[in-house]
Motif scaffolding. Structure first.
Motif: not given
Ligand code: PMP
Length: 423
Positions: A337-353
């Motif tokens: 959120t701080e460093h790569l605001p132009d990228a998109t990602w999911n917020v995993p609720d478990g696991g490693f990735y």
């Protein structure tokens, strides 16, 4: 006339096309067809560099083992040899140790699975189970339907058995039922033989998402209607951060699913113990295939895990892993959120990735050498597609580095992304 031996590196007497190849590998002309699909990862060389201590590796899926009670485990190891050494060091059953198979039922009960110890086949990690299931079901040219993206190690197995992998999209709720229906319908219309539906329903590797409980019966119903066996690969299911596990696909369907479990992520991968649960007739085939591959899984490893499960607080260990990985997930998400605001990602609720989509126009595979030079590593999205798609994505894992290292790694990555835009 004496027959001349066929020169090495030729096929039916025809010299191989690459003289350099002949020089490098005198057996080039002798390999089986299936080895052509066995590819060494293009990024392996970079990973050798990525393992240097100065590089922050957000690439691997290695569990963080420093939290394991090594003193307790060394007592377990000593007891295994002192009390059961002659059994632990002997050959064992091809299907696996009976006591361990019973204990595995307790582990699976946490995801609603009811099974009999005879339904379980112990394997050398779930990776071997993937190999066995594919060996038992897939002929060259058969179709395996798999999520887009899919676990790179499973794609490697499917490739080695010359399967044709057809991807079906995922969204934030897991595999999309409508897309599955459409794909299976089209494959049936084209007369293709679809043998397996491969899915990682919980805390997906690499996408980080889970198949919602609402979708699970729908996916099973579609697979059943098209006569496709579901291969449920579930090494991360017990590693949820904020919720209890969702019911396994196998808990909803006894005879249409082969379920794969593993102690690698919830305990330790070095023992190399995983398992498959399969319908009766399939299980018989898996045992035969496993016996021909390895005779039997390691008794020493199985008895060590069995002793650990019987004498240690394995549920507490899983709980502490969940807390550890949640903290690292938080560090990853706040750094993104701080460093790569132009990228998109999911917020995993478990696991490693975390599965990150780069800002438009950037290619994760192309960028990797520059990232490694900047002392940060990740896995480009292309590794998780059969057809080389996914270049605009990367998998970032937060399991192994500490939160501080994760933040530093993402900061370095942001520097690389900024540099790409100036290129
Ligand atoms: N399946 C998935 C989805 C994985 O992520 C992994 C390990 N990264 C495996 C299977 C293999 O695990 P193991 O052989 O250690 O049980």
């Amino acid at each position: 006339m004496t027959q001349q031996p066929m020169p090495r590196g030729t096929t039916s007497g025809t010299p191989t096309s690459s003289a350099a190849g002949t020089r490098l590998d005198p057996w080039l002309g002798s390999y089986a067809e299936r080895t052509h699909g066995m590819r060494s990862s293009e990024i392996r060389a970079l990973f050798a560099v990525a393992n240097r201590p100065e590089v922050v590796s957000l690439a691997g899926g290695m569990p963080f083992l420093d939290g394991l009670p090594l003193d307790v485990l060394s007592d377990v190891a000593a007891r295994v040899v002192a009390e059961r050494g002659l059994q632990a060091l002997q050959y064992g059953s091809g299907q696996g140790d009976q006591a361990l198979r019973e204990q595995i039922l307790d582990v699976m009960a946490l995801e609603g699975i009811e099974a009999h110890p005879d339904d379980v086949v112990v394997t050398t990690g779930s990776q071997q189970a993937l190999d066995l299931v594919t060996r038992v079901f897939v002929d060259p040219g058969d179709v395996v339907v798999a999520e887009a993206p899919s676990y790179v190690g499973a794609l490697g197995v499917f490739r080695a058995y010359q399967a044709d992998v057809v991807h079906v999209p995922l969204d934030e709720h897991g595999l999309v039922p409508e897309a599955l229906e459409e794909t299976l319908g089209a494959l049936a219309a084209a007369g293709r033989r679809v043998k397996l539906l491969y899915t990682v329903p919980n805390f997906h590797n690499p996408a980080g998402v889970s198949m919602t409980p609402e979708r699970r019966p729908r996916i099973l119903e579609i697979a059943r209607r098209y006569g496709v066996l579901v291969l449920e690969d579930n090494p991360y299911g017990l590693l949820g951060f904020d919720r209890e596990p969702w019911p396994a696909l196998r808990s909803l369907d006894d005879d249409g699913v082969v379920y794969l479990g593993s102690f690698s992520k919830t305990f330790a991968p070095g023992y190399r113990v995983g398992w498959a649960v399969a319908p009766h007739a399939v299980r018989e085939k898996l045992v035969l295939a496993s016996e021909s591959a390895i005779l039997c899984p390691s008794n020493a490893a199985q008895i060590s895990i069995s002793t650990y499960l019987a004498t240690c607080d394995w549920r507490g260990q899983i709980k502490s892993y969940r807390e550890l990985y949640r903290e690292r997930r938080d560090a990853m998400i706040s750094a993104l959120t701080e460093h790569l605001p132009d990228a998109t990602w999911n917020v995993p609720d478990g696991g490693f990735y975390t599965w990150v989509r780069l800002p438009a126009g950037l290619d994760a595979k192309d960028m990797l050498p520059r990232a490694v030079t900047a002392r940060v590593a990740y896995v480009p999205g292309t590794a998780f597609y059969y057809d080389g798609a996914g270049a605009d994505h990367m998998r970032l894992s937060y399991c192994y580095p500490t939160p501080e290292r994760i933040r530093e790694g993402v900061r370095r990555l942001a520097g690389v992304v900024a540099g790409e835009r100036e290129l």
